[in-house]
Design a protein around this motif. Structure first.
Motif, PDB file in Angstrom:
ATOM      1  N   ASP A 154      28.870  38.871  32.852  1.00  0.00           N
ATOM      2  CA  ASP A 154      28.046  39.377  31.747  1.00  0.00           C
ATOM      3  C   ASP A 154      27.678  38.250  30.778  1.00  0.00           C
ATOM      4  O   ASP A 154      26.543  38.183  30.282  1.00  0.00           O
ATOM      5  CB  ASP A 154      28.792  40.475  30.992  1.00  0.00           C
ATOM      6  CG  ASP A 154      28.875  41.775  31.788  1.00  0.00           C
ATOM      7  OD1 ASP A 154      28.143  41.925  32.779  1.00  0.00           O
ATOM      8  OD2 ASP A 154      29.700  42.638  31.414  1.00  0.00           O
ATOM      9  N   PRO A 200      40.376  41.449  26.540  1.00  0.00           N
ATOM     10  CA  PRO A 200      39.362  42.186  25.785  1.00  0.00           C
ATOM     11  C   PRO A 200      39.977  42.804  24.536  1.00  0.00           C
ATOM     12  O   PRO A 200      41.144  43.199  24.521  1.00  0.00           O
ATOM     13  CB  PRO A 200      38.903  43.265  26.758  1.00  0.00           C
ATOM     14  CG  PRO A 200      39.997  43.382  27.764  1.00  0.00           C
ATOM     15  CD  PRO A 200      40.617  42.016  27.871  1.00  0.00           C
ATOM     16  N   ARG A 231      33.458  40.180  33.056  1.00  0.00           N
ATOM     17  CA  ARG A 231      33.107  39.731  31.707  1.00  0.00           C
ATOM     18  C   ARG A 231      32.478  38.343  31.730  1.00  0.00           C
ATOM     19  O   ARG A 231      31.572  38.044  30.941  1.00  0.00           O
ATOM     20  CB  ARG A 231      34.348  39.770  30.817  1.00  0.00           C
ATOM     21  CG  ARG A 231      34.881  41.196  30.617  1.00  0.00           C
ATOM     22  CD  ARG A 231      36.268  41.196  30.017  1.00  0.00           C
ATOM     23  NE  ARG A 231      36.255  40.624  28.679  1.00  0.00           N
ATOM     24  CZ  ARG A 231      37.229  39.853  28.205  1.00  0.00           C
ATOM     25  NH1 ARG A 231      38.273  39.538  28.948  1.00  0.00           N
ATOM     26  NH2 ARG A 231      37.153  39.397  26.974  1.00  0.00           N
TER      27      ARG A 231
END
Length: 217
Positions: A36, A216, A33
């Motif tokens: 990204d 998340p 993450r």
């Protein structure tokens, strides 16, 4: 509780041309993450220290495809043709370091040691520009410690204080890199109350971790 950041907020801490370490082995144990978010941030000119660059579309490979990295310090690039293409095009500088030497140089950076001496690479191109040292009649290469401004690491769990544990081989480079950077940001799969992680399972103590990535949604 350790300060919790979104992946985007973590990426915002990183300036262009920063020197960063990212844990993982072919994408296993890599903080996906955060990567990204770095790609989305449009960062450029990064110096990246890692074991490898995974594959296109996976892990660190996303940063390579986004052309966010100017210089690599890695042990191999064999499974990422995009890395090879950029190296051959002259747009990406690649320093290949034997895996054991890379680990020990990062460890030396974390421990405050002055150098690593190793016979690995003697008689090869790795000698170029490096000091040789003779000890008891045997020759060694003198390798310098490696540190970074940021380390982005993945963990299985963190408690509220930032103590980390890892899943099996996904541990790989993560604990060592957590010792060798000015700012350490961990991306755990789970954040749990203090006491859930047994003390003897903690591989990275909270004192080394500056921030956690939020779970998340």
């Amino acid at each position: 509780m350790k300060k919790v950041l979104s992946p985007g907020a973590a990426a915002d801490l990183v300036p262009d041309e920063a020197r960063i370490m990212i844990g993982g082995f072919m994408g296993v144990g890599t903080p996906r993450r955060i990567i990204d978010a770095l790609v989305a941030s449009g960062r450029r000119g990064l110096t990246l220290i890692a074991n490898d660059t995974a594959m296109p579309g996976r892990g660190i490979g996303k940063l390579i495809s986004a052309k966010a990295v100017r210089r690599l310090i890695v042990s191999h690039i064999g499974l990422n043709p995009e890395t090879q293409k950029q190296m051959n095009d002259g747009t990406l500088e690649v320093e290949l370091v034997p895996q054991g030497t890379l680990v020990e140089c990062i460890r030396a950076g974390g421990m405050g040691l002055g150098a690593v001496v190793t016979p690995t690479g003697l008689g090869t191109g790795l000698e170029d520009g490096k000091r040789l040292l003779e000890i008891d009649g045997q020759m060694f290469l003198l390798e310098m410690p490696i540190r970074a401004e940021f380390a982005f690491i993945a963990a299985r769990q963190s408690d509220y204080l930032g103590n980390l544990d890892y899943s099996l081989t996904a541990q790989n480079f993560n604990p060592i890199m957590a010792m060798a950077a000015d700012t350490v940001i961990a991306e755990p799969e789970h954040i749990v109350p203090v006491g859930v992680i047994p003390p003897d399972s903690v591989r990275t103590p909270a004192v080394l971790v500056d921030h956690l990535i939020e779970r998340p949604v």
